[in-house]
Motif scaffolding. Structure first.
Motif, PDB file in Angstrom:
ATOM      1  N   ASP A 181      41.593  36.831  50.456  1.00 17.78           N
ATOM      2  CA  ASP A 181      41.338  38.278  50.333  1.00 17.78           C
ATOM      3  C   ASP A 181      41.905  39.046  51.519  1.00 17.78           C
ATOM      4  OD1 ASP A 181      39.892  37.471  48.131  1.00 17.78           O
ATOM      5  OD2 ASP A 181      37.955  37.583  49.137  1.00 17.78           O
ATOM      6  N   ASP A 203      45.134  40.244  49.054  1.00 16.38           N
ATOM      7  CA  ASP A 203      44.057  40.582  48.132  1.00 16.38           C
ATOM      8  C   ASP A 203      44.546  41.277  46.861  1.00 16.38           C
ATOM      9  OD1 ASP A 203      41.080  40.521  47.829  1.00 16.38           O
ATOM     10  OD2 ASP A 203      41.432  42.649  47.471  1.00 16.38           O
ATOM     11  N   GLU A 237      47.507  37.429  45.109  1.00 16.65           N
ATOM     12  CA  GLU A 237      46.427  37.171  44.145  1.00 16.65           C
ATOM     13  C   GLU A 237      46.438  38.221  43.034  1.00 16.65           C
ATOM     14  OE1 GLU A 237      42.855  37.860  46.566  1.00 16.65           O
ATOM     15  OE2 GLU A 237      42.605  35.699  46.584  1.00 16.65           O
TER      16      GLU A 237
HETATM   17 MG    MG Z   1      39.493  37.715  45.985  1.00 15.38          MG
END
Ligand code: MG
Ligand code: C2E
Ligand code: MG
Ligand code: MG
Length: 285
Positions: A181, A203, A237
């Motif tokens: 993150d 993130d 991500e």
């Molecule tokens: Mg995450």
């Protein structure tokens, strides 16, 4: 009249808190038995290398199959596990199951796959954390080079020397460390130059905004470029569209993870993805 209403409102509020606490206690109690009752299981999400367009590993994510508490999100589950201290046992279970599964994949011939496991701050802070990881690697016959541990940025930010030494030990063992993150904790990347880390996971909130917000683009580009100068790999991500892949590729991002490739799925479905030769076409399309 107004006073009376106010009073009632507080009473109503108290009742809600009371109810919420009771529910949490029930969840905690059920979670306490979840391991022995075989209610916990793992799903895996593929991680793709953008240079080769192939799956190079997976992230293990916890799920709970419970009659009443199915709707509890993994994040909430982890939060309750942390508050109650159950995270220590649950986290150990996750690590063991993730490594067992990765070993199965190696035995099936997918012998270069790594598995990435989320580690909560409380778990990392256990005095025996390093020896616990070591013994589970031995127990599952997995070589440390195929294990990546994900520590959130917020956890890493509060790392004092003692914690840093722990990270170094893990790295010396051959385990990889990822900061999860990244970008949400408002720490400067310069701060991480003294950290023995291998990967920054950008993130999902920034990746989401690539085609809506110029600032998000700038942040991503900056993270990727700075990571490169200190020899740290980047994983984006929450990649959901081809446009996002295109931008990330142009910026030199190393790896991607997201619903575009696959949602987190059970091990059998991951094997199908490992075999799937069409994967590269899907990403290049
Ligand atoms: Mg995450
Ligand atoms: P995380 O480690 O950042 O994991 C990625 C989360 O993003 C997963 O949610 C995954 O399903 C979701 N995701 C992946 N790709 C996409 C996408 O393209 N779009 C969208 N909208 N979402 C995507 P999940 O499985 O609900 O897990 C949430 C969080 O719970 C994790 O975030 C992690 O912080 C925590 N968690 C899950 N399993 C574990 C565990 O075993 N141990 C610990 N300590 N934390 C865990
Ligand atoms: Mg993670
Ligand atoms: Mg993450």
């Amino acid at each position: 009249q107004a006073k009376k209403q106010g009073g009632n409102r507080y009473q109503f509020f108290d009742q809600n808190i009371d109810r919420a606490i009771k529910i949490e206690q029930k969840v905690e109690n059920a979670l306490f038995h979840a391991i022995e009752k075989n209610e916990l299981y793992l799903v895996f999400q593929p991680i793709v290398d953008l240079k080769t367009n192939t799956i190079i590993g997976t992230e293990a994510l916890i799920r709970w199959d419970h009659d009443y508490f199915k709707q509890i999100t993994p994040l909430k589950l982890i939060e309750i596990a942390e508050q109650s201290g159950l995270i220590v046992d649950i986290g150990k279970w996750v690590l063991r199951e993730a490594l067992k599964q990765n070993k199965k994949w190696h035995d099936l011939g997918y012998s270069s796959m790594f598995v990435s496991v989320n580690i909560s701050a409380i778990q990392f802070d256990q005095p025996n954390f390093v020896s616990m990881v070591k013994s589970i690697l031995e127990e599952t016959s997995m070589s440390p080079e195929f294990l990546e541990l994900e520590v959130t940025e917020t956890n890493a930010m509060t790392m004092v020397d003692e914690k840093l030494a722990k990270m170094s030990k893990l790295k010396e063992m051959g385990i990889r460390i990822a900061i999860d993150d990244f970008g949400t904790g408002y720490s400067s990347l310069a701060y991480f130059t003294r950290f023995p880390i291998n990967t920054l996971k950008i993130d999902r909130s920034f990746v989401n905004e690539i085609y809506h917000d110029e600032n998000a683009k700038t942040i991503i580009t900056t993270i990727i470029n700075m990571a490169k100068t200190i020899n740290i790999a980047t994983t984006a991500e929450g990649v959901e569209t081809f446009d996002q892949v295109k931008f990330l590729e142009e910026q030199g991002c190393d790896k991607i993870q997201g619903f575009l490739i696959s949602r987190p799925v059970n091990p059998e479905d991951i094997e199908e993805l490992f075999k799937n030769k069409e994967l590269s076409k899907r990403i290049e399309a």
